[in-house]
Structures are given as C-alpha cells and as structure tokens.
Scaffold this active site. Structure first.
Site, PDB file in Angstrom:
ATOM      1  N   ASP A  62      -3.071  -1.761  10.465  1.00  0.00           N
ATOM      2  CA  ASP A  62      -2.799  -1.483   8.840  1.00  0.00           C
ATOM      3  C   ASP A  62      -3.636  -3.040   8.285  1.00  0.00           C
ATOM      4  O   ASP A  62      -4.555  -2.315   6.975  1.00  0.00           O
ATOM      5  CB  ASP A  62      -2.026  -1.478   7.774  1.00  0.00           C
ATOM      6  CG  ASP A  62      -1.344   0.553   7.886  1.00  0.00           C
ATOM      7  OD1 ASP A  62      -2.132   0.868   8.419  1.00  0.00           O
ATOM      8  OD2 ASP A  62      -0.302  -0.242   7.967  1.00  0.00           O
ATOM      9  N   SER A  82       1.423  -5.710   7.219  1.00  0.00           N
ATOM     10  CA  SER A  82       0.004  -6.427   7.370  1.00  0.00           C
ATOM     11  C   SER A  82      -0.697  -7.068   6.099  1.00  0.00           C
ATOM     12  O   SER A  82      -1.630  -7.705   6.547  1.00  0.00           O
ATOM     13  CB  SER A  82      -0.426  -4.526   7.465  1.00  0.00           C
ATOM     14  OG  SER A  82      -0.051  -3.778   8.708  1.00  0.00           O
ATOM     15  N   SER A  83       0.180  -6.961   5.016  1.00  0.00           N
ATOM     16  CA  SER A  83      -1.224  -7.435   4.132  1.00  0.00           C
ATOM     17  C   SER A  83      -0.563  -9.188   4.047  1.00  0.00           C
ATOM     18  O   SER A  83      -1.665  -9.366   3.615  1.00  0.00           O
ATOM     19  CB  SER A  83      -0.642  -7.060   2.617  1.00  0.00           C
ATOM     20  OG  SER A  83      -0.093  -7.201   1.658  1.00  0.00           O
ATOM     21  N   LYS A 100       0.777  -1.594   0.074  1.00  0.00           N
ATOM     22  CA  LYS A 100       0.121  -0.241  -0.112  1.00  0.00           C
ATOM     23  C   LYS A 100       1.019   1.396  -0.298  1.00  0.00           C
ATOM     24  O   LYS A 100       2.128   1.199   0.312  1.00  0.00           O
ATOM     25  CB  LYS A 100      -0.969  -0.500   0.793  1.00  0.00           C
ATOM     26  CG  LYS A 100       0.271   0.071   2.440  1.00  0.00           C
ATOM     27  CD  LYS A 100       0.261   1.505   3.451  1.00  0.00           C
ATOM     28  CE  LYS A 100       0.879   1.678   4.711  1.00  0.00           C
ATOM     29  NZ  LYS A 100       1.360   2.058   4.723  1.00  0.00           N
TER      30      LYS A 100
HETATM   31  P1  ATP Z   1       4.521  -0.576  10.068  1.00  0.00           P
HETATM   32  O1  ATP Z   1       3.336  -2.152   9.613  1.00  0.00           O
HETATM   33  O2  ATP Z   1       5.037  -1.274  10.640  1.00  0.00           O
HETATM   34  O3  ATP Z   1       4.850   0.328   9.217  1.00  0.00           O
HETATM   35  P2  ATP Z   1       6.073  -1.480   7.492  1.00  0.00           P
HETATM   36  O4  ATP Z   1       4.655  -1.263   6.269  1.00  0.00           O
HETATM   37  O5  ATP Z   1       7.068   0.039   7.458  1.00  0.00           O
HETATM   38  O6  ATP Z   1       5.286  -1.617   8.610  1.00  0.00           O
HETATM   39  P3  ATP Z   1       6.738  -3.771   7.306  1.00  0.00           P
HETATM   40  O7  ATP Z   1       6.983  -4.463   6.001  1.00  0.00           O
HETATM   41  O8  ATP Z   1       5.529  -4.995   7.616  1.00  0.00           O
HETATM   42  O9  ATP Z   1       6.706  -2.558   7.562  1.00  0.00           O
HETATM   43  O10 ATP Z   1       7.041  -4.533   8.802  1.00  0.00           O
HETATM   44  C1  ATP Z   1       7.449  -3.824  10.154  1.00  0.00           C
HETATM   45  C2  ATP Z   1       8.333  -5.364   9.896  1.00  0.00           C
HETATM   46  O11 ATP Z   1       7.666  -6.081  11.031  1.00  0.00           O
HETATM   47  C3  ATP Z   1       9.643  -5.152  10.301  1.00  0.00           C
HETATM   48  O12 ATP Z   1      10.255  -5.270  11.509  1.00  0.00           O
HETATM   49  C4  ATP Z   1       9.549  -7.000   9.827  1.00  0.00           C
HETATM   50  O13 ATP Z   1      10.907  -7.853  10.786  1.00  0.00           O
HETATM   51  C5  ATP Z   1       8.390  -7.420  10.809  1.00  0.00           C
HETATM   52  N1  ATP Z   1       7.294  -8.178   9.856  1.00  0.00           N
HETATM   53  C6  ATP Z   1       6.652  -9.412  10.777  1.00  0.00           C
HETATM   54  N2  ATP Z   1       6.437 -10.259  10.273  1.00  0.00           N
HETATM   55  C7  ATP Z   1       6.269  -9.794   8.467  1.00  0.00           C
HETATM   56  C8  ATP Z   1       6.054 -10.732   7.520  1.00  0.00           C
HETATM   57  N3  ATP Z   1       5.689 -11.372   7.293  1.00  0.00           N
HETATM   58  N4  ATP Z   1       6.610  -9.253   6.260  1.00  0.00           N
HETATM   59  C9  ATP Z   1       7.111  -8.052   7.146  1.00  0.00           C
HETATM   60  N5  ATP Z   1       7.559  -7.924   7.764  1.00  0.00           N
HETATM   61  C10 ATP Z   1       7.406  -8.394   8.965  1.00  0.00           C
END
Ligand code: ATP
Length: 305
Positions: A153, A120-121, A28
């Site tokens: 999210d 979150s996705s 997103k």
């Molecule tokens: P946020 O929801 O914190 O704003 P973001 O969109 O910036 O996150 P994500 O890629 O969702 O970033 O990763 C956030 C954190 O979640 C990372 O530190 C990662 O190690 C952890 N994490 C746990 N599960 C997952 C997953 N399935 N995919 C990506 N990251 C994950």
C-alpha cells in the site's frame, strides 16, 4: 512532484531553522476490493478502488540526528527497526548512500491493524518528507518503487490521489469519478492480521465479481449504493461477528453504502449529506458506543478526492 504530504502547506509544515518537518499522514479506505488471483510467490492479485480520508496521524521528522529513532504515541506500535517509518528512513538513506539519521515522532490517531493503512501511510510520509528535505533526488515513480519494497500500500500513499489499483496493489491509475462524500468509520477495538485473513480466503467463494458484473464503475463513475464490495469481508466477519453487527447499525443510520475496509477491522458508511452523517455519528456515539461498546471508536471524515 505532487503528493498528499507536501503538495499543499496544509499537509506539510517545514521549519527550516529547527530542521523539523511536520507531515499529515492520512488513513485510506478500500471502496472496492476484489481478489482476482494468487501469484506463485504467495501474494494475492487484487483489483481495488482506494481513497484517502481526512483521519490523520502526524509524522514529525527532525533532521540532523546521528541515528534513526522512532517514538510513537500508540502503545501497540513498535518503536524499533521494525516500525515501518523507521524502515522507510533506513531504506531512503541507504539507497542514497548517506550516513546520517532522523528522529521520527508519530502522533497516532489512525487505529492500528484496522484496515486503514496507517503504517504504510507513515512510511510514505517519511519517504516523501525526506525526499523533499534532500532536494528531491527521487522522482515520484522512483519513490513509489522504493516504497513497494516496504509494503503493497505504500506506493498508493505516495501517489496521493484516489486510485484504481491492480497487481498486488502497486499498479495505480488515478480515478476521478468519485463525488465528495462523508465517511463514518467505526473501529471495533480489535486488531486484525492481514496475513491471517489472506491465508483463509477461498478464491472460489469470493463474490465481488459475481455481484458487480465486474468493475462497472471504471467507466460509469463510483456510486456508493451499487459499487461497494470487499472480498475479504466475509472472511473477517466469519471470525468476528461484530463486523456484521456494526454494518447493520450503520445501514440503520441511512448510509448509502457500508463496507469493511481492507482486511478489517474498521467498517465505514458513506453519506452524501453532511448533516445526516453528523446525526448518525451522534446517534451511534450516544447509543451503542456509550451504552454497550466503549471499545468502539467512531470517526467522521471526508473522502480526500
Ligand atoms: P496492513 O498494511 O497489514 O493491511 P493495516 O492497515 O491493517 O495493515 P497498520 O496500522 O498499518 O494496519 O498496522 C499493521 C501492523 O504494522 C501492526 O501490527 C503494527 O504494529 C505494525 N506497524 C509497524 N509500523 C507501524 C506504524 N508506523 N504505524 C502503525 N503500525 C505499524
């Protein structure tokens, strides 16, 4: 139930014989993000315009396993119980009182901790896929409530459409006034902690409200050159000057609007002309990325409207 993951066969592939479901799990972007306040429990209240883009992880679910397992192609993503996909499967099965497992395999393409909502996705894809596999015991809104306990999210990804989000991001209203646009994304190669960015925000200095005469596009339709704003951008950019540098480079390529997504680190530009967007991608890939910043990753995607 309608959602991004299973509504159309393009996004979900189910092999009933092998008990394997393959789901596309999109990133997103936040086209608008205003921090409107802070709750007593520490969560920030937000006003956001959110939209998925055609940059996807693939999440495969293999049913009939004894336990929940996760494997992921990205080295920086945990494969244990802390993985959001694992937590989603565990919550789903516990809420239904079912003693079984699922093997989850995540092919990561969405940069991690980059403001693109990848975790979150993935969690939303698991909830949606497992719900479908079990004959839809939860309605979409029940599934969104379950998802909220995993992350603010997650309900948006289950909702699966462009949305105006308020509260901590969980109050969603479909938003239809976005034109089809190309999205050029640059991930600068470093992760940003969302929690750290929110800790540093100074509500008195946030600027989206001032700049935008509050939320014009709610009635009038979203216009890239007028309506893009992100209160978190100055916070992240003050620590990582590369954000400002990348913004300037995308502006130079003729984008109609340029913004950081979420708490960063990804920066994106919007183009209504597909050829111009492709030329911009090529020029940045050849110039800056090849010569100076091989850490950067560039993607060209569509808004999923
Ligand atoms: P946020 O929801 O914190 O704003 P973001 O969109 O910036 O996150 P994500 O890629 O969702 O970033 O990763 C956030 C954190 O979640 C990372 O530190 C990662 O190690 C952890 N994490 C746990 N599960 C997952 C997953 N399935 N995919 C990506 N990251 C994950």
């Amino acid at each position: 139930m309608q959602n991004r993951f299973t509504e159309d066969s393009e996004n979900a592939d189910y092999d009933g014989d092998k008990n394997i479901m393959e789901l596309l799990s999109p990133a997103k972007i936040n086209l608008f993000l205003q921090v409107t306040g802070k709750r007593q429990d520490g969560y920030h209240e937000l006003l956001m315009l959110m939209c998925c883009v055609s940059l996807y992880d693939t999440v495969s679910l293999e049913f009939g396993a004894e336990n929940i397992t996760v494997s992921c192609t990205a080295a920086d993503v945990p494969e244990d119980e802390s993985n959001l996909a694992h937590r989603a499967a565990s919550l789903f099965l516990k809420t239904l009182n079912r003693c079984e497992g699922v093997n989850i395999c995540i092919e990561k393409r969405i940069p991690v901790a980059a403001g693109l909502g990848g975790g979150s996705s993935n969690a939303a894809a698991v909830l949606t896929g497992m719900n479908q596999h079990c004959g839809n015991p939860f309605s979409q809104s029940e599934l969104m409530d379950l998802g909220l306990s995993l992350g603010a999210d997650v309900p948006f990804f289950i909702f699966g459409k462009p949305a105006l989000a308020s509260g901590i991001g969980e109050k969603l209203e479909a938003y239809k006034k976005i034109k089809p646009l190309k999205v050029l994304l640059i991930y600068p190669g470093f992760a940003v902690s969302t929690a750290e960015v929110y800790k540093k925000i100074n509500l008195r200095l946030t600027n989206c409200k001032k700049e935008l005469k509050s939320f014009r596009f709610k009635e009038g339709g979203f216009e890239a050159d007028k309506d893009m704003c992100n209160d978190l951008e100055t916070v992240t950019a003050s620590q990582y000057p590369e954000i400002t540098e990348i913004k300037a480079l995308i502006w130079d390529q003729g984008a109609e609007g340029v913004l950081m997504s979420g708490s960063g680190s990804t920066v994106f530009g919007l183009f209504s002309d597909a050829d111009a967007a492709e030329l911009a991608r090529q020029s940045l890939q050849k110039g800056n990325i090849a010569l100076r910043n091989s850490r950067w990753k560039i993607f060209l995607a569509d808004l999923l409207i």
